[in-house]
Design a protein around this motif. Structure first.
Motif: not given
Ligand SMILES: NC(=O)C1=CN([C@@H]2O[C@H](COP(=O)(O)OP(=O)(O)OC[C@H]3O[C@@H](n4cnc5c(N)ncnc54)[C@H](O)[C@@H]3O)[C@@H](O)[C@H]2O)[C@@H](O)CC1
Ligand SMILES: Nc1ncnc2c1ncn2[C@@H]1O[C@H](COP(=O)(O)OP(=O)(O)O)[C@@H](O)[C@H]1O
Ligand SMILES: [Mg+2]
Length: 282
Positions: A39-40, A42-43, A105-107, A132-133, A136, A160, A163, A192, A218, A221
């Motif tokens: 599901g991830k 795309g990253s 990314s997307g891990l 990313a992960d 985390n 991130e 955390r 970032k 993305g 990523d």
């Molecule tokens: N097409 C894809 O496959 C995509 C995969 N992704 C992957 O999805 C996974 C989860 O990543 P996420 O970043 O969505 O999840 P996270 O849970 O790390 O981040 C989302 C949370 O952080 C907050 N947030 C994000 N940027 C912020 C900022 N600048 N200041 C304050 N709060 C902020 C958001 O409001 C939300 O609550 C990662 O592995 C990532 O690489 C994402 O990059 C989206 C696209």
């Protein structure tokens, strides 16, 4: 004592390395990107394509088996290696010798992926970018930070980062805590945001490109692929971070009159990379 440098075109031109006329793909650096889960995927496609479009000679992507056809079809220039598992990464084994590795990314954060990351970090000696992960998981196991070599680059968004370093009450405290973290672990922190700051101990670099069009899935990523690509091309870690962040933002600035804020997506960062390099005057 914090000192802030403004990263503008002048700064970038001082750090930019032109491509040598007689170079070949074997000299332009080999990137390994490790990431993706069901599901991830795309990253991985985004970061791998961004790495290629930032000038490295070779990109290999390592991901779980479910991504095989997805990545091969989406980015034919990229070579692929797959994990033994179908849905998530469990054991990061490869026989190539990349010049830089980007991971996270997307891990996902599956228990098997956490174990795989632990084994990898414990033995890795290749210059590394963590996103990313991967971050985390490190936040869940802060003692693993000791495995990271000095000048390893991490690219957290603010959630991130929280955390990793805990909450802050104001911007001054955010910088204080991030600088302390950077010094303690000898890491380059790409904090970032709008704008992005790169923090290397007491040295703080404030980027001057980018706009709200980048607030789209993305885009981080893509940045990971770009910074890893520059690192593989022998840029110093801090220069890889600064030039990657600068060019990434510049794509959005150049695209804005054509795409507007809303319709700009992460793939557009990649599409506009050529214009970003050209607008540096190179
Ligand atoms: N097409 C894809 O496959 C995509 C995969 N992704 C992957 O999805 C996974 C989860 O990543 P996420 O970043 O969505 O999840 P996270 O849970 O790390 O981040 C989302 C949370 O952080 C907050 N947030 C994000 N940027 C912020 C900022 N600048 N200041 C304050 N709060 C902020 C958001 O409001 C939300 O609550 C990662 O592995 C990532 O690489 C994402 O990059 C989206 C696209
Ligand atoms: N309003 C904004 N102005 C400038 N840059 C932004 C803005 N919003 C997001 N960005 C940039 O976009 C990127 C988002 O990264 P990230 O949150 O990791 O996205 P993803 O995980 O979806 O790939 C970062 O480089 C960040 O600095
Ligand atoms: Mg991200």
């Amino acid at each position: 004592m914090m000192s802030t440098t403004i990263v503008d075109q002048h700064q970038m031109l001082q750090r930019y390395q032109p491509m040598v006329a007689t170079t070949h793909k074997g000299r332009q650096g080999h990137v390994l990107l490790v990431g993706g889960s069901y599901g991830k995927m795309g990253s991985v496609c985004l970061s791998a394509k961004a790495a290629m479009k930032s000038g490295c000679g070779l990109v290999t992507a390592f991901f779980p088996q479910c991504g095989y056809e997805i990545v091969q079809i989406a980015v034919p220039e990229v070579m692929v290696l797959t994990d033994v598992q179908d849905l998530c990464i469990s054991a990061i084994h490869f026989e190539i010798v990349p010049n830089a590795i980007g991971i996270g990314s997307g891990l996902g954060q599956d228990a098997a992926t956490q174990q795989g990351l632990y084994e990898f970090l414990k033995t890795n000696t290749i210059p590394l970018v963590l996103d990313a992960d991967a971050l985390n998981i490190l936040a869940l196991h802060p003692d693993w930070l000791s495995f990271l070599a000095p000048k390893t680059i991490i690219t957290p968004h603010l959630k991130e980062l929280e955390r990793l370093i805990g909450k802050w009450n104001n911007e001054a405290e955010l910088f204080e805590k991030t600088i302390t973290f950077s010094k303690k672990h000898q890491l380059i922190v790409v904090m970032k945001g709008a704008p992005t700051h790169c923090i290397d101990g007491d040295l703080v670099y404030k980027n001057t490109t980018g706009n709200a069009a980048l607030a789209t899935a993305g885009s981080g990523d893509v940045l990971t692929g770009m910074i890893t690509s520059l690192l593989a091309q022998s840029y110093e870690p801090i220069d890889s971070a600064l030039l990657g962040v600068y060019l990434h933002g510049l794509t959005a600035d150049i695209a804005l009159p054509e795409t507007g804020y809303q319709s700009f997506i992460a793939s557009d960062i990649i599409s506009y990379l050529g214009k970003a390099y050209l607008s540096l005057g190179l």
